[in-house]
Write a protein that holds these residues in place. Structure first.
Motif, short mmCIF file in Angstrom:
data_model
loop_
_atom_site.label_atom_id
_atom_site.label_comp_id
_atom_site.label_asym_id
_atom_site.label_seq_id
_atom_site.Cartn_x
_atom_site.Cartn_y
_atom_site.Cartn_z
N VAL A 38 0.84 -1.19 0.00
CA VAL A 38 0.00 0.00 0.00
C VAL A 38 0.88 1.24 0.00
O VAL A 38 1.89 1.30 0.70
CB VAL A 38 -0.92 0.02 1.24
N THR A 39 0.49 2.21 -0.81
CA THR A 39 1.14 3.52 -0.77
C THR A 39 0.09 4.56 -0.36
O THR A 39 -1.05 4.49 -0.80
CB THR A 39 1.76 3.92 -2.12
N ILE A 40 0.52 5.47 0.47
CA ILE A 40 -0.35 6.56 0.92
C ILE A 40 0.40 7.85 0.59
O ILE A 40 1.54 8.03 1.01
CB ILE A 40 -0.61 6.49 2.43
N ARG A 41 -0.24 8.69 -0.18
CA ARG A 41 0.36 9.98 -0.51
C ARG A 41 -0.58 11.08 -0.01
O ARG A 41 -1.76 11.06 -0.30
CB ARG A 41 0.58 10.09 -2.02
N VAL A 42 -0.01 12.02 0.73
CA VAL A 42 -0.79 13.11 1.29
C VAL A 42 -0.44 14.38 0.54
O VAL A 42 0.72 14.77 0.45
CB VAL A 42 -0.50 13.29 2.80
N TYR A 43 -1.47 15.00 -0.02
CA TYR A 43 -1.31 16.25 -0.78
C TYR A 43 -2.04 17.37 -0.06
O TYR A 43 -3.16 17.19 0.39
CB TYR A 43 -1.92 16.12 -2.18
N GLN A 44 -1.41 18.54 0.00
CA GLN A 44 -2.07 19.75 0.46
C GLN A 44 -2.42 20.55 -0.79
O GLN A 44 -1.53 20.86 -1.60
CB GLN A 44 -1.14 20.57 1.36
N THR A 48 -7.30 27.74 -3.94
CA THR A 48 -7.97 28.11 -5.19
C THR A 48 -8.35 26.89 -6.03
O THR A 48 -8.92 27.03 -7.11
CB THR A 48 -7.06 29.02 -6.03
N THR A 49 -8.05 25.69 -5.53
CA THR A 49 -8.32 24.46 -6.28
C THR A 49 -9.82 24.26 -6.49
O THR A 49 -10.61 24.38 -5.55
CB THR A 49 -7.74 23.24 -5.54
N ASP A 50 -10.19 23.95 -7.71
CA ASP A 50 -11.57 23.59 -8.04
C ASP A 50 -11.70 22.09 -7.73
O ASP A 50 -11.36 21.25 -8.55
CB ASP A 50 -11.86 23.89 -9.51
N PRO A 80 -9.78 14.57 4.71
CA PRO A 80 -10.05 14.97 6.10
C PRO A 80 -10.46 16.44 6.23
O PRO A 80 -11.09 16.81 7.21
CB PRO A 80 -8.75 14.69 6.82
N ASP A 81 -10.07 17.24 5.25
CA ASP A 81 -10.53 18.62 5.18
C ASP A 81 -10.48 19.01 3.70
O ASP A 81 -9.89 18.29 2.89
CB ASP A 81 -9.70 19.56 6.07
N PRO A 82 -11.09 20.12 3.31
CA PRO A 82 -11.20 20.44 1.88
C PRO A 82 -9.87 20.63 1.14
O PRO A 82 -9.83 20.54 -0.08
CB PRO A 82 -11.99 21.76 1.87
N LEU A 83 -8.78 20.85 1.87
CA LEU A 83 -7.50 21.09 1.20
C LEU A 83 -6.48 19.97 1.40
O LEU A 83 -5.33 20.12 1.00
CB LEU A 83 -6.91 22.43 1.67
#
Length: 142
Positions: A38-44, A48-50, A80-83
């Protein structure tokens, strides 16, 4: 006195919780079986992201790409949150994860790089225990 939880520990706990939600029974991997990876990648994401467009593009182009990759077993995105996005991919082996990860990296560069504020922070691991509902299980009443 409470001990602060590290970001890495929080990411791992969240991912384990998400994967565990699927299962009611637990079975250990057979000793001679190849353990899934398994790979987990966390992006912030940028504020302004649609998000609707990002989700639509992911469904329209990333999912079909994943379906062509050898050893791909599953894909989940937690928000976990919109961003913040946790992208979790499940693979038949570490080698499949490496090959698939290269294709995903190209896709991210082409489709979402402009939406990313930071990341990804990555965690990769072999799955030693996996959870799945029993074949005759019925959902619990709420």
């Amino acid at each position: 006195m409470q001990t602060p939880v590290s970001r890495r520990a929080a990411v791992i706990a969240t991912a384990i919780s998400a994967i565990g939600v699927r299962g009611l029974t637990v079975r250990a991997q057979a000793a001679d079986a190849t353990d899934p990876y398994v790979t987990i990648r966390v992006y912030q994401l940028k504020d302004t992201t649609d998000r609707a467009a990002l989700i639509a593009d992911t469904e329209a182009s990333l999912i079909p790409l994943l379906e062509t990759l050898p050893g791909w077993l599953g894909f989940t995105v937690l928000e976990p949150d919109p961003l913040t996005w946790f992208a979790i991919t499940e693979w038949a082996s570490k080698e499949d994860s490496a090959t698939g990860g290269a294709a995903i990296k190209e896709w991210v560069a082409e489709h979402v790089a402009d939406s990313i504020a930071s990341g990804p922070e990555s965690i990769e691991a072999t799955v030693n225990i996996t959870a799945a509902p029993a074949s005759d299980a019925t959902p619990a009443a709420s």
